[in-house]
Design an enzyme around this catalytic site. Structure first.
Site, PDB file in Angstrom:
ATOM      1  N   CYS A  49       0.830  -1.210   0.000  1.00  0.00           N
ATOM      2  CA  CYS A  49       0.000   0.000   0.000  1.00  0.00           C
ATOM      3  C   CYS A  49       0.865   1.261   0.000  1.00  0.00           C
ATOM      4  O   CYS A  49       1.655   1.488   0.924  1.00  0.00           O
ATOM      5  CB  CYS A  49      -0.935  -0.023   1.213  1.00  0.00           C
ATOM      6  N   CYS A  97       0.296   3.559   2.999  1.00  0.00           N
ATOM      7  CA  CYS A  97       0.932   3.025   4.207  1.00  0.00           C
ATOM      8  C   CYS A  97       2.412   3.391   4.244  1.00  0.00           C
ATOM      9  O   CYS A  97       2.955   3.748   5.296  1.00  0.00           O
ATOM     10  CB  CYS A  97       0.769   1.509   4.261  1.00  0.00           C
TER      11      CYS A  97
END
Length: 437
Positions: A64, A67
């Protein structure tokens, strides 16, 4: 062909079983508030939650992009929060690997931040830049009601509170009068009572008698004063209505804060929130909001959020400003004869619009897209997406098995699926369910 497909299915099933099993993520890490981000897994997660009274957990996925950008912010905030009188620990969990934890806490987007307070999880929707995140989280370990006994204590309290939350100060109020409300709205505002203060403070905060409850919105330079009656229901009405500024900009973050409020939204759509004409009408909206606290007043610029404005039939070709009453879900009301506001005597036109709404001279309409607050409440779960993709893939494979394929001599097995999986992993960074930094 059939054997190859069955082998692929077997590998896929083994991969799912492996990812669902609880395998520890490397060596055990000591559970101490040492200013570093703890790496948790299924073997030490419960122990960490029970060890620390306050722990912020980042449920992330290695692929991600959001993230990856959040990670250094958490690293920077961790030592600041660990040094508090009541430390807050930051930890992270690879939710893509430890799926049992992801299922337990209903993680359907990455990254998802949750703060566990004495073991009770609450989703974190505050800022994600290190300094702002640290200041925001200090609210969670502060007393429910701070008792202030001097002018300097009042100044220090307001400085510590910062600008993200509204601030309530009860001058001449007993702590017990607002303690229940302070607990109920702890995640949304700062609460205090001032026991001793000078006349200079009364002048500064513009109240002329006690008891008085003063509400401050530092970000918007707004304040409201409540002189009673100091019964629980009247107090809560004031607190609830003062949680938001008189006229608030509508964006993704503000919609999140509005989702728990049951009031309708008097929405004004302008061309550009930042231009001089819009600033003028925003001031008029604030005046109207003061006399109509049963409504939330908001505004949005077509330039700032064109897609949102378009769901209410407003775009660059529409006569703006335009006012509607939105229920926060799928319906809104336009007032017949007050579909737009021209430049002449806008205050009177706003009053006429509100009067028409209250008298029922309205036309009910449905927004032209998904419910935005409903969208925030019910983002499609990523696990649901994975499940759908898996079911479709299995169905296609079964269909392939059932088809007769002629034997081909000298042909090579295709390996395009490998590159396809790479592009799929890359695309995960931009799923609609992902959370923004």
């Amino acid at each position: 062909m059939k054997n190859r497909v069955l082998t692929m299915l077997l590998c896929l099933l083994m991969s799912i079983v492996s990812s669902s099993s609880s395998s520890p993520g490397g060596g055990e890490q000591s559970l101490t508030a040492n200013g570093k981000v703890l790496e948790l897994n299924e073997s030490n997660f419960d122990s960490a939650i029970s060890t620390f009274d306050f722990i912020l957990v980042d449920f992330y996925a290695p692929w991600c992009g959001h993230c990856k950008r959040l990670s250094p912010q958490l690293d920077e905030a961790a030592p600041i929060l660990a040094s508090l009188k009541e430390p807050i620990v930051i930890a992270k969990v690879n939710a893509d690997k430890f799926t049992r934890l992801a299922r337990k806490y209903d993680i359907d987007a990455f990254p998802t931040l949750m703060i566990f307070m004495h073991g009770i999880p609450v989703e974190y929707n505050g800022p994600r830049k290190a300094d702002l995140l640290a200041r925001y989280l200090k609210k969670f370990v502060a007393p429910d009601v701070s008792v202030l006994d001097s002018d300097s204590a009042i100044s220090d309290f307001i400085e510590t509170a910062g600008t993200y939350f509204p601030i309530y100060i009860g001058f001449g109020l007993n702590e017990s009068m607002i303690s229940k409300l302070a607990i109920k709205y702890k995640k949304k505002a700062w609460f205090s009572v001032a026991k001793d203060f000078s006349e200079d403070i009364m002048v500064l905060y513009d109240f002329d008698k006690v008891p008085a409850l003063v509400s401050l919105h530092p970000t918007y330079h707004e304040q409201s004063i409540f002189y009673g009656p100091f019964e629980e229901q009247f107090l809560e009405d004031f607190v609830k209505q003062s949680l938001f500024p008189l006229a608030m900009p509508i964006n993704i973050d503000s919609l999140k804060t509005l989702k728990d409020d049951d009031r309708k939204i008097a929405l004004t759509i302008v061309e550009d929130e930042t231009d001089e004409k819009s600033n003028k009408i925003i001031k008029l909206l604030k005046a109207a909001a003061s006399a109509n606290r049963d409504l939330v007043f908001g505004y949005v610029g077509v330039k700032q959020w064109e897609d949102f404005a378009d769901t209410f039939g407003a775009n660059k070709k529409t006569t703006l400003p335009k006012m509607v009453i939105w229920d926060g879900d799928e319906e809104y009301f336009s007032v017949i004869g007050s579909e737009s506001i021209d430049d002449e005597d806008q205050a009177t036109q706003i009053s006429r619009f509100l009067e028409g709404y209250r008298e029922g001279r309205t036309e009910k309409k449905r927004i032209g897209g998904p419910s935005f607050i409903g969208f925030i409440n019910s983002l499609i779960g990523m696990r649901t997406v994975f499940l759908i993709v898996f079911v479709v893939a299995v169905a296609m494979l079964i269909q392939t098995i059932n088809k007769e394929e002629p034997l081909r001599v000298g042909t090579r097995d295709r390996t395009d699926h490998a590159s396809g999986s790479d592009s799929e992993a890359e695309s995960k960074d931009y799923r609609s369910g992902d959370k923004e930094d």
